[in-house]
Design a protein around this motif. Structure first.
Motif, PDB file in Angstrom:
ATOM      1  N   ASP A   8       0.815  -1.214   0.000  1.00  0.00           N
ATOM      2  CA  ASP A   8       0.000   0.000   0.000  1.00  0.00           C
ATOM      3  C   ASP A   8       0.851   1.267   0.000  1.00  0.00           C
ATOM      4  O   ASP A   8       0.416   2.325   0.446  1.00  0.00           O
ATOM      5  N   TRP A   9       2.081   1.160  -0.496  1.00  0.00           N
ATOM      6  CA  TRP A   9       3.002   2.298  -0.462  1.00  0.00           C
ATOM      7  C   TRP A   9       2.414   3.533  -1.129  1.00  0.00           C
ATOM      8  O   TRP A   9       2.582   4.663  -0.630  1.00  0.00           O
ATOM      9  N   GLN A  10       1.725   3.341  -2.249  1.00  0.00           N
ATOM     10  CA  GLN A  10       1.240   4.502  -2.994  1.00  0.00           C
ATOM     11  C   GLN A  10       0.162   5.248  -2.221  1.00  0.00           C
ATOM     12  O   GLN A  10       0.184   6.486  -2.138  1.00  0.00           O
ATOM     13  N   ALA A  51       1.870   7.149   0.576  1.00  0.00           N
ATOM     14  CA  ALA A  51       2.618   8.312   0.090  1.00  0.00           C
ATOM     15  C   ALA A  51       1.673   9.416  -0.376  1.00  0.00           C
ATOM     16  O   ALA A  51       1.895  10.604  -0.088  1.00  0.00           O
ATOM     17  N   GLU A  52       0.617   9.035  -1.065  1.00  0.00           N
ATOM     18  CA  GLU A  52      -0.329  10.037  -1.554  1.00  0.00           C
ATOM     19  C   GLU A  52      -1.121  10.682  -0.425  1.00  0.00           C
ATOM     20  O   GLU A  52      -1.531  11.845  -0.543  1.00  0.00           O
ATOM     21  N   VAL A  92       9.696   8.509  -2.513  1.00  0.00           N
ATOM     22  CA  VAL A  92       9.672   7.287  -1.727  1.00  0.00           C
ATOM     23  C   VAL A  92      11.123   6.914  -1.446  1.00  0.00           C
ATOM     24  O   VAL A  92      11.949   6.897  -2.354  1.00  0.00           O
ATOM     25  N   ARG A 144       8.795  -3.173  -8.104  1.00  0.00           N
ATOM     26  CA  ARG A 144       8.312  -2.135  -7.198  1.00  0.00           C
ATOM     27  C   ARG A 144       8.975  -0.799  -7.512  1.00  0.00           C
ATOM     28  O   ARG A 144       8.326   0.252  -7.495  1.00  0.00           O
ATOM     29  N   ILE A 158       7.003   2.699  -8.630  1.00  0.00           N
ATOM     30  CA  ILE A 158       7.173   3.979  -7.941  1.00  0.00           C
ATOM     31  C   ILE A 158       7.466   5.081  -8.950  1.00  0.00           C
ATOM     32  O   ILE A 158       6.879   6.167  -8.914  1.00  0.00           O
ATOM     33  N   ALA A 208       4.507   6.019 -11.161  1.00  0.00           N
ATOM     34  CA  ALA A 208       3.489   6.808 -10.468  1.00  0.00           C
ATOM     35  C   ALA A 208       3.927   8.254 -10.263  1.00  0.00           C
ATOM     36  O   ALA A 208       3.159   9.054  -9.714  1.00  0.00           O
ATOM     37  N   PHE A 241       6.773   9.422  -8.600  1.00  0.00           N
ATOM     38  CA  PHE A 241       7.547   9.729  -7.399  1.00  0.00           C
ATOM     39  C   PHE A 241       9.046   9.658  -7.686  1.00  0.00           C
ATOM     40  O   PHE A 241       9.494   8.846  -8.499  1.00  0.00           O
TER      41      PHE A 241
END
Length: 246
Positions: free
Chosen positions: A177-179, A182-183, A190, A201, A205, A208, A210
């Protein structure tokens, strides 16, 4: 969202391979080695003073004992934060955030300032102490505030919008669920432990939008494939080792 002017190489806790970590001496060493940015940790003492320090206590990197939360600035000033590293650094003191920012301004350097929330410390109070100070001292393009602690990041974002403050979301193993995480704080970057990071991964990133920073890499040959994944910057104890390898 605007991004700061991130370099390819960032000195971890200053040039910590050559000087005691998180000290003024380590930042000067980075500057002397031609490194423009440093990564530093900020915490609060028991009296609320913001200082540049990584650990919850002072045992590893000074001649003293005790937790930061039990110290005031007068007690911290009495510690020798350099002799543990090498005799040449005897007498080096714990730096306050104010002192460190003044040095960064003097040297024209940039900083990735990590809000280090150790057990028992208040992430909101730390953000409130550190973020306005770094925003006042350095221009947007030369500062990035990061943290593992989501509350510290949320408070930092509440203090300033993304056009005034760039935030980085720190992870060890970047979670699924990193995105979303971060959002949620409108992060621009990141920051990932380079060893468990996978190509899929890393590319996600970057796709997206980042920036991707990897810590703490000290082996240029082992790290080399990560550049092809789109990594923007490496945080290293001795980033000069990467000069001919990156």
């Amino acid at each position: 969202m605007p991004h700061p002017d991130l370099p390819r190489l960032i000195a971890h806790r200053g040039l910590s391979a050559r000087a005691p970590e998180n000290t003024l001496a380590a930042v000067r060493a980075a500057h002397d080695a031609g490194i423009d940015w440093v990564e530093l940790d900020v915490q609060r003492l028991g009296d609320g003073t913001a200082v540049i320090w990584h650990d919850r206590d002072v045992a590893r990197c000074s001649n003293g004992r005790g937790r930061l939360a039990t110290l005031d600035i007068a007690a911290a000033r009495r510690l020798d934060a350099g002799a543990w590293f090498a005799p040449a650094f005897a007498g080096e003191r714990m730096a306050t955030l104010e002192e460190m920012l003044a040095l960064l301004v003097e040297l024209g350097m940039g900083v990735n300032l990590e809000l280090k929330v150790n057990r028992g410390h208040d992430p909101a109070a730390l953000a409130e102490a550190a973020v306005p100070a770094v925003m006042e001292a350095l221009p947007f393009e030369r500062r990035l505030v990061s943290s593992f602690d989501e509350r510290a990041l949320r408070v930092s974002r509440a203090l300033a919008g993304p056009e005034r403050l760039a935030l980085g979301a720190l992870f060890d193993r970047v979670p699924r669920d990193w995105q979303a995480r971060a959002e949620a704080v409108q992060a621009v970057s990141v920051h990932a432990n380079w060893k468990p990071l996978k190509a899929e991964r890393a590319k996600a990133i970057k796709a997206a939008g980042f920036a991707l920073l990897c810590y703490t890499a000290n082996d240029p040959d082992a790290f080399a494939p990560r550049w092809e994944w789109g990594v923007d910057a490496v945080i290293s104890d001795d980033p000069t080792r990467f000069d001919t390898a990156s």
